[in-house]
Design a protein around this motif. Structure first.
Motif, PDB file in Angstrom:
ATOM      1  N   LYS A   1     -35.758 -17.397 -20.818  1.00  0.00           N
ATOM      2  CA  LYS A   1     -36.737 -16.406 -20.364  1.00  0.00           C
ATOM      3  C   LYS A   1     -38.068 -17.075 -20.023  1.00  0.00           C
ATOM      4  O   LYS A   1     -38.620 -16.849 -18.946  1.00  0.00           O
ATOM      5  CB  LYS A   1     -36.952 -15.366 -21.474  1.00  0.00           C
ATOM      6  N   THR A   2     -38.554 -17.922 -20.936  1.00  0.00           N
ATOM      7  CA  THR A   2     -39.857 -18.545 -20.686  1.00  0.00           C
ATOM      8  C   THR A   2     -39.780 -19.494 -19.502  1.00  0.00           C
ATOM      9  O   THR A   2     -40.701 -19.560 -18.687  1.00  0.00           O
ATOM     10  CB  THR A   2     -40.341 -19.276 -21.949  1.00  0.00           C
TER      11      THR A   2
ATOM     12  N   HIS B   1     -37.901 -19.165 -16.967  1.00  0.00           N
ATOM     13  CA  HIS B   1     -37.896 -18.309 -15.788  1.00  0.00           C
ATOM     14  C   HIS B   1     -39.303 -17.840 -15.441  1.00  0.00           C
ATOM     15  O   HIS B   1     -39.729 -17.863 -14.286  1.00  0.00           O
ATOM     16  CB  HIS B   1     -36.983 -17.108 -16.025  1.00  0.00           C
TER      17      HIS B   1
ATOM     18  N   VAL C   1     -41.516 -10.758 -16.149  1.00  0.00           N
ATOM     19  CA  VAL C   1     -42.435 -11.596 -15.381  1.00  0.00           C
ATOM     20  C   VAL C   1     -43.717 -10.831 -15.063  1.00  0.00           C
ATOM     21  O   VAL C   1     -44.818 -11.358 -15.152  1.00  0.00           O
ATOM     22  CB  VAL C   1     -41.751 -12.070 -14.082  1.00  0.00           C
TER      23      VAL C   1
ATOM     24  N   ASP D   1     -34.597 -21.627 -24.026  1.00  0.00           N
ATOM     25  CA  ASP D   1     -35.417 -20.435 -23.861  1.00  0.00           C
ATOM     26  C   ASP D   1     -35.466 -20.081 -22.378  1.00  0.00           C
ATOM     27  O   ASP D   1     -36.462 -20.266 -21.700  1.00  0.00           O
ATOM     28  CB  ASP D   1     -36.822 -20.728 -24.417  1.00  0.00           C
TER      29      ASP D   1
ATOM     30  N   ILE E   1     -47.006 -19.032 -26.933  1.00  0.00           N
ATOM     31  CA  ILE E   1     -46.407 -20.302 -26.519  1.00  0.00           C
ATOM     32  C   ILE E   1     -47.382 -21.078 -25.637  1.00  0.00           C
ATOM     33  O   ILE E   1     -47.597 -22.280 -25.825  1.00  0.00           O
ATOM     34  CB  ILE E   1     -45.070 -20.061 -25.775  1.00  0.00           C
TER      35      ILE E   1
ATOM     36  N   LYS F   1     -45.632 -13.078 -27.259  1.00  0.00           N
ATOM     37  CA  LYS F   1     -44.872 -14.293 -27.538  1.00  0.00           C
ATOM     38  C   LYS F   1     -45.207 -15.379 -26.515  1.00  0.00           C
ATOM     39  O   LYS F   1     -45.499 -16.524 -26.886  1.00  0.00           O
ATOM     40  CB  LYS F   1     -43.367 -13.976 -27.488  1.00  0.00           C
ATOM     41  N   THR F   2     -45.173 -15.028 -25.232  1.00  0.00           N
ATOM     42  CA  THR F   2     -45.411 -16.040 -24.204  1.00  0.00           C
ATOM     43  C   THR F   2     -46.849 -16.529 -24.257  1.00  0.00           C
ATOM     44  O   THR F   2     -47.109 -17.719 -24.094  1.00  0.00           O
ATOM     45  CB  THR F   2     -45.072 -15.475 -22.816  1.00  0.00           C
TER      46      THR F   2
END
Lengths: 587, 587
Positions: free
Chosen positions: A57-58, A60, B4, A55, B61, B57-58
């Motif tokens: 993206k996460t 990063h 970000v 993953d 998580i 999503k993040t």
């Protein structure tokens, strides 16, 4: 697999391999940071077994959080008071170092035929030394409390500020694609303005807020508040299109003035360690060892440039600022490496998509080599100093000695020193006040659409709306304008007293003095108003309305003069109180 | 906007609003956790102004990381030693509570005509009380060190274990879609096996590793190691299709036996606070106030069920375990709420997509109301006890008194107590050894494809490969099998001594004793081997090869008996050493 599972797998891989590698690195007394990067290389896609990260993206995003927490911590260690103490030496040496290294880096880039932007970023990457690596090396050598170490820390503080400015500047240059000197001045000016205003307003508000929350004796609440302020300000900074690194550093610097600083440092430590580990591992992920083989020549050249360029510039800078003996050599050797800021700048170039892919691994390689060299260079400083003294002919060393005494003679002595201290203090206060006024008008101009839209429900005419906004900004600025006027008055009285001597002016002395002390403040205020007119051009109402607004402000000034003076002095006292507060012991 | 930036915006919004709301909640002495949830509701999509979260999503998580760190912390506070001390009371009360509450919750769900799975999950959500809220309430009332508080903490520990099992079970039920009693036994058995093996192997390895890393005196390295072990084990647990919550809790329980426990608790505190804040805010995000209006009836019914069900079950459980006076009422009142585990189970249902959307807000509402009630309920316990004593007729209270004395008479006394203690100890050791043996063979069966593929380079015949793997598992199991045999031998000698009295057996006494002490261990080992044959059916080689393997093992046994005995006793000593170690002071 589920998104969460992928992510936990990534974290597991990162932390497991980082853990093993750093233990090995620590065992052989190498910096932990290098361990993280090596762990990243192992995990990364360019080395066997294969890409273990699912993953991207996460990871990063979390590594960006690493930058934020790293710079927030740096800010927490930064202190306006400390900076004032280290004074001239640090500024001279840091400016010498950064200018020389940017130039060397740029020239190396151009020499190897790289893109202009690659060369510019390379210069910036070579400019700043690594706090992490220096602190570690000095700790291990047991030299942390020696004089040259204090100078090194001072230089690092100034470097941090200049680096923050450089990051903001590079973002601007990268977006506009060119280096326009007018634009640079404009960008730097706005940046300085933003920093001053943020620090002043921040120091007025944030430490008080933290003291209030700290009363609840809950680490959890203090943490949430600190994170709220940190990310909230980072968000504001992003909306203004500065880098989050700048925001995080400024929040840290503001909180450094809080009495809760030790508690904040303690509760933020683990979070910073966790995310900075991810940040450094992410650097390793981007590292392609094949680039190493292909670019061995630039890497070697740049490594030599870093060591000798920094040794020379920092050494000379330290010497020029009046330190003799072994100190310049020791300072130069200590600072002869690059580190975390180089990675942040490299990451900036990648995320702005203006630098080439090979730049990142080169910088990582140079950083690794110079970091490994640092302890040996520091140890070699004293023997080299001794040898240098032997080799330099007597005459030249005599000139060095003369320079030192000449420098001494430049320092103002006695009454003169007192006066120059007072003048500097008043000028600083005036500058801060002007900065606040300018910021108020710029905010007005920036938010004109929002406020205007909101006002349009009550006021139909656009020009009247402008007049209201402009007038509002003027009213908000009044306390600071009055303070500026009064401080300038005091300054010009002082100058008149010192500058106009009865020996020359004779009978006219008091007359000339009065003229000077009246004219200078009025002229200055007019100058400031002119500056405001220019800066707020977009919300300046037409002349008739403007006259009306100014008349109103004059009336307000007449009515509320003493109240506005009191308001400002209360704000000023609050600011100095916070700056003078001692931190509480960690408990 | 950049990914970000979106994410930092989310974090800023979460932390800013959470900060403000929790300060307000703390000001009015309400639990911080409720503040987070309210902050989430404010930010969330169901309330004005609008959905402030961009990167769902993040955030999701990170809230999963919150669950991991929450349960890891719970595990750190868990202690095998403490559990042994609290003993029977906690187990009786916790089992009574959980069984009653699951049943009540299930019946309520069915009564309101919800899906079976909703009803099952509702039952599970009501079963476990909230450590966070209880600790806070007892702290504020200054009752943390009273006897009933110790019983409450014991019950909470047992609840945690049962809840962890329940989570694992619910995942299984949700995936298979049905409650098959055979499968439940199978699932629970495997789960228990996994927990025992993880704890034993973990306690053998992890504290030693942490002690090694702690020697470097670097918080950063210890943190990375702890996170590596934590996420690494969570990853393993996920691959075995258990919940990460279980993994995190087990890692915590293992690390609780380390000497570094206090340092670990300190360095993990902020990280847990940060992510658990995000977790609770994420719960608030899912909360739809409209559901409140629509489902006011179930919410009211469930709230009453929680308060009276827990009061009744925990009170009765505590009383049945032998505590009289005001204690049962106090314990029952203290545990009358639901909290973080309910949210974790609710989140599980949502992520498995087996529960309906309305369940989440209902549970949040019930948790909020019961959390707010908790301090008042605890304060009301004593007056209510007094009133209950008045109201209950003398006869019945006499029966209560008789129960207590009867319970006392059940406790074995003198020599008998000693013997039953020894027997329990030996049985525990035998069970642990059998668990390890079974785990070794199950691992062999689980990894047969991987090992087989790797072996196929050397060994062509599949049957021979199976024989090698099965034989390998047998060799690895030998130390534990021998230990089991020796312990069973000791046990049966003891039983023969105690059970066969010369008064009855006369001249045959020593003969009968010898038969018993020889037969039981042999029969038991044969039983264990049969169990192994069944469990390892998939890798069992054909008979001729099996005979060959068994013959080899017998030869090995004959040759290395004393060495294997020594190896096992060294492992056992290492385990008990770790369990007996005192934690270092935090420094």
């Amino acid at each position: 697999m589920h998104a969460v599972e992928l992510f936990i797998q990534d974290l597991a891989v990162i932390m497991l391999i980082a853990g093993v590698v750093t233990v090995v690195f620590n065992r052989f007394k190498q910096p932990v940071v290098l361990g993280y990067i090596v762990a990243g290389v192992i995990i990364g896609p360019h080395t066997p077994p294969f890409n273990l990260i699912q993953d991207d993206k996460t990871v990063h995003i979390l590594s960006e959080l690493g930058v934020i927490f790293l710079l927030f911590s740096l800010g927490l260690e930064f202190s306006l008071k400390k900076l004032a103490k280290v004074g001239a030496t640090a500024v001279v040496a840091a400016v010498a170092e950064i200018m020389l290294m940017i130039w060397i880096g740029y020239e190396i880039g151009i020499y190897f035929g790289w893109k202009t932007m690659d060369a510019v970023f390379l210069g910036a990457m070579l400019a700043v030394s690594s706090t992490t690596i220096i602190v570690k090396a000095l700790n291990e050598l047991g030299m942390k409390n020696e004089k040259f170490a204090q100078i090194i820390f001072g230089i690092l503080i100034v470097e941090d500020i200049l680096a923050i400015g450089m990051i903001a500047l590079l973002s601007g240059i990268a977006t506009s694609g060119s280096v326009d000197s007018g634009e640079v001045v404009n960008t730097v000016g706005k940046l300085l303005l933003f920093m001053v205003v943020s620090l002043v307003v921040g120091i007025l508000i944030v430490p008080r807020l933290l003291n209030y929350v700290a009363r609840f004796k809950s680490n959890e609440m203090l943490l949430v508040t600190v994170l709220g302020i940190l990310f909230g300000f980072c968000l504001l900074v992003m909306k203004l299109e500065y880098s989050v690194a700048l925001g995080a550093f400024l929040v840290g610097a503001v909180m450094a003035e809080s009495r809760q600083i030790h508690r904040i440092e303690r509760i933020i430590e683990s979070i910073r360690d966790m995310f900075s580990a991810i940040f450094f591992v992410a650097i390793g992920l981007l590292f392609d060892p094949n680039v190493l083989a292909k670019y061995w020549l630039p890497i070697t050249v740049i490594t030599f440039a870093v060591v000798f360029g920094k040794l020379f510039s920092c050494g000379i800078g330290t010497f020029l600022a009046g330190h003799g003996g072994r100190t310049p050599m020791r300072v130069g050797m200590g600072l002869a490496q690059i580190g975390e800021f180089s990675f942040i700048i490299a990451a900036l170039g990648v995320s702005l998509k203006v630098t080439s892919d090979f730049l990142y691994p080169i910088v990582v390689a140079v950083s690794a080599v110079t970091a490994l060299l640092t302890p040996y260079l520091i140890k070699a400083a004293d023997p080299l100093s001794a040898k240098a003294v032997e080799l330099v002919p007597k005459k030249i060393s005599g000139i060095f000695g003369m320079y030192a005494s000449w420098l001494e003679s430049l320092q103002p002595q006695g009454e003169k020193a007192e006066i120059s201290k007072i003048i500097r203090r008043i000028l600083l206060q005036v500058l801060v006040n002007i900065a606040l006024v300018v910021a108020i008008f710029l905010c007005g101009a920036f938010f004109v659409d929002g406020i205007g839209g909101w006002l349009s429900a009550w006021i139909g005419d656009e020009q009247v709306r402008k007049a209201v906004i402009w007038g509002g900004a003027l009213v908000l600025s009044l306390p600071f304008l009055i303070a500026t006027y009064r401080k300038l008055q005091a300054l010009s009285m002082l100058l008149a007293e010192v500058g106009v001597k009865p020996e020359f002016a004779g009978a006219y002395t008091s007359g000339v003095r009065r003229v000077i002390s009246e004219v200078i403040p009025v002229m200055s205020i007019l100058g400031i108003m002119l500056l405001i007119f220019v800066l707020s051009a977009s919300i300046l109402p037409p002349l008739n309305l403007l006259a009306f607004v100014l008349l109103g402000a004059a009336g307000l000034l007449w009515l509320l003069w003493s109240k506005l003076v009191k308001l400002h002095s209360r704000l000023q006292i609050a600011l100095f109180e916070t700056l003078d507060e001692k931190p509480e012991d960690s408990h």
